[in-house]
Design an enzyme around this catalytic site. Structure first.
Site, PDB file in Angstrom:
ATOM      1  N   CYS A 142      -8.652  54.241 -50.534  1.00 13.76           N
ATOM      2  CA  CYS A 142      -8.335  55.596 -50.096  1.00 13.76           C
ATOM      3  C   CYS A 142      -6.888  55.938 -50.431  1.00 13.76           C
ATOM      4  CB  CYS A 142      -8.574  55.709 -48.591  1.00 13.76           C
ATOM      5  SG  CYS A 142      -8.070  57.289 -47.909  1.00 13.76           S
ATOM      6  N   CYS A 145      -4.948  57.738 -47.655  1.00 18.11           N
ATOM      7  CA  CYS A 145      -4.548  56.875 -46.543  1.00 18.11           C
ATOM      8  C   CYS A 145      -3.365  55.996 -46.919  1.00 18.11           C
ATOM      9  CB  CYS A 145      -5.688  55.956 -46.127  1.00 18.11           C
ATOM     10  SG  CYS A 145      -7.290  56.726 -46.083  1.00 18.11           S
ATOM     11  N   ASP A 146      -3.369  55.453 -48.133  1.00 15.01           N
ATOM     12  CA  ASP A 146      -2.444  54.365 -48.457  1.00 15.01           C
ATOM     13  C   ASP A 146      -1.472  54.649 -49.590  1.00 15.01           C
ATOM     14  OD1 ASP A 146      -3.700  52.803 -46.498  1.00 15.01           O
ATOM     15  OD2 ASP A 146      -5.301  52.289 -47.898  1.00 15.01           O
TER      16      ASP A 146
END
Ligand code: NAP
Length: 337
Positions: A142, A145-146
């Protein structure tokens, strides 16, 4: 025997956009509606999307904010939601009502009809070192997300679909010093416009696109906390190269969350629920489906919500005449979108 909870007209399994859209319609039809959500928050995969730009009516909105609005809208019409309840089984009783077991039989809910919307999860590659480096948070699925963890770093992106094309640009334009992108074929699966955007960004944002390559091993540093290098193989020549990267993003598609439905409703070879694409009816009378879990789904936010609406509207006909049911057909593959 688990205790039966209050009965509902309809239980919706999964609180992503498909389930929330279905609940909006069933609640507005004054059917008592319960949404069962296995996670701590409803919303599904779209919660991980930073910018949604292709949902009609919104030029740009975060997935989180959109879900917040959907949840509030659904609740305003009286739909109930319980979180932390993973459905494990569905049974049709002799009286036509349907039981849903949750949390391995901890509770059983009962409804006149069910709409199954469990969505899909990220697919892994099962390459050596992937699990260990995922645990060490050096392998991600993701970018939203990261991505921010890789400011000024070099990352490897694996995949050739829309997600890989879009998120390579996302990573390279916002965070990274360099992105190496590999795909197992010389042609991308991604839409042409996204491939054009990818190549357009490549020079300015230091994106190295290598085709056709596959990863063969993610090698950790001695302490196991970081990636030392990733071995990638040229599919045509067989030659192995070592890439020194800080992180790996794997974007190779999704797995539908339907394992628990095996033997209950008809499922295709990829795990997608077979449903009539016009009515959302599965092979079990009284059980509809909607969203990314169904065979031939377009895997879009807008189509997931549309599925939910269709299922909810078909429910009216089912309640009027539960005796006729024809569902569970799907002639199309989900692959190829
Ligand atoms: P996808 O379209 O299924 O693409 C998966 C990619 O991973 C493919 O290029 C595939 O290669 C590759 N792959 C699969 N297994 C692999 C393996 N074992 N080793 C190496 N490569 C492997 O998945 P996605 O990109 O996540 O997209 C999922 C759905 O969401 C699609 O329907 C997509 O259109 C949609 N989506 C839409 C948007 C948008 O509209 N803006 C954005 C993101 C996603 P092959 O091509 O060789 O099979």
């Amino acid at each position: 025997m688990p205790q039966a909870e209050k009965e509902y007209d309809v239980i919706i399994i999964g609180g992503g956009p498909a389930g929330l859209a279905a609940a909006l319609y069933t609640a507005r039809d004054r059917y008592s509606t319960l949404i069962l959500e296995k996670n701590g928050l409803p919303g599904g995969q779209i919660m991980l999307t930073e910018h949604v730009e292709n949902y009609p009516g919104y030029q740009k909105i975060s997935g989180f904010e959109l879900v917040e609005q959907m949840k509030a809208q659904v609740a305003s019409f009286g739909a109930e939601t319980v979180i932390g309840k993973a459905a494990n089984a569905i049974r049709r009783r002799d009286d036509g009502k349907i039981e849903v077991d949750v949390n391995n039989g901890e509770l059983t809910y009962v409804a006149r009809a069910i709409i199954v919307c469990p969505g899909s999860d990220y697919r892994s590659l099962d390459v050596t070192g992937e699990t260990e480096m995922r645990q060490a948070t050096r392998v991600s699925y993701c970018a939203t997300c990261d991505g921010a963890f890789y400011r000024g770093k070099h990352v490897l992106v694996i995949g050739g679909g829309n997600t890989a094309a879009e998120d390579t640009v996302y990573l390279a334009t916002r965070f990274t010093e360099k992105v190496t992108m590999i795909h197992r074929r010389t042609e991308f699966r991604a839409e042409k416009v996204l491939v054009e955007e990818l190549y357009a960004a490549a020079d300015e944002h230091n994106i190295d696109i290598k085709l056709p390559y596959v990863p063969t091993e993610i090698v950790a540093t001695e302490n196991g906390q970081d990636i030392d290098h990733v071995k990638i193989q040229n599919v045509e020549t067989g030659a192995i190269e070592e890439l020194n990267v800080d992180g790996v993003f794997i974007f190779v598609g999704m797995n539908p969350n339907t394992a628990w439905l095996q033997g209950i409703v008809d499922i295709d070879e990829s795990g997608y629920i077979k449903a009539d694409p016009v009515t959302m009816k599965t092979s079990m009378p009284g059980v509809f489906t909607a969203g990314d879990c169904r065979c031939a789904a377009a895997m879009q936010l807008a189509t997931a919500t549309a599925d939910g609406v269709v299922a909810a509207m078909q429910l009216r006909d089912y309640f009027r005449d539960p005796s006729s049911w024809s569902g569970g057909q799907c002639d199309h593959s989900t692959e190829g979108w």
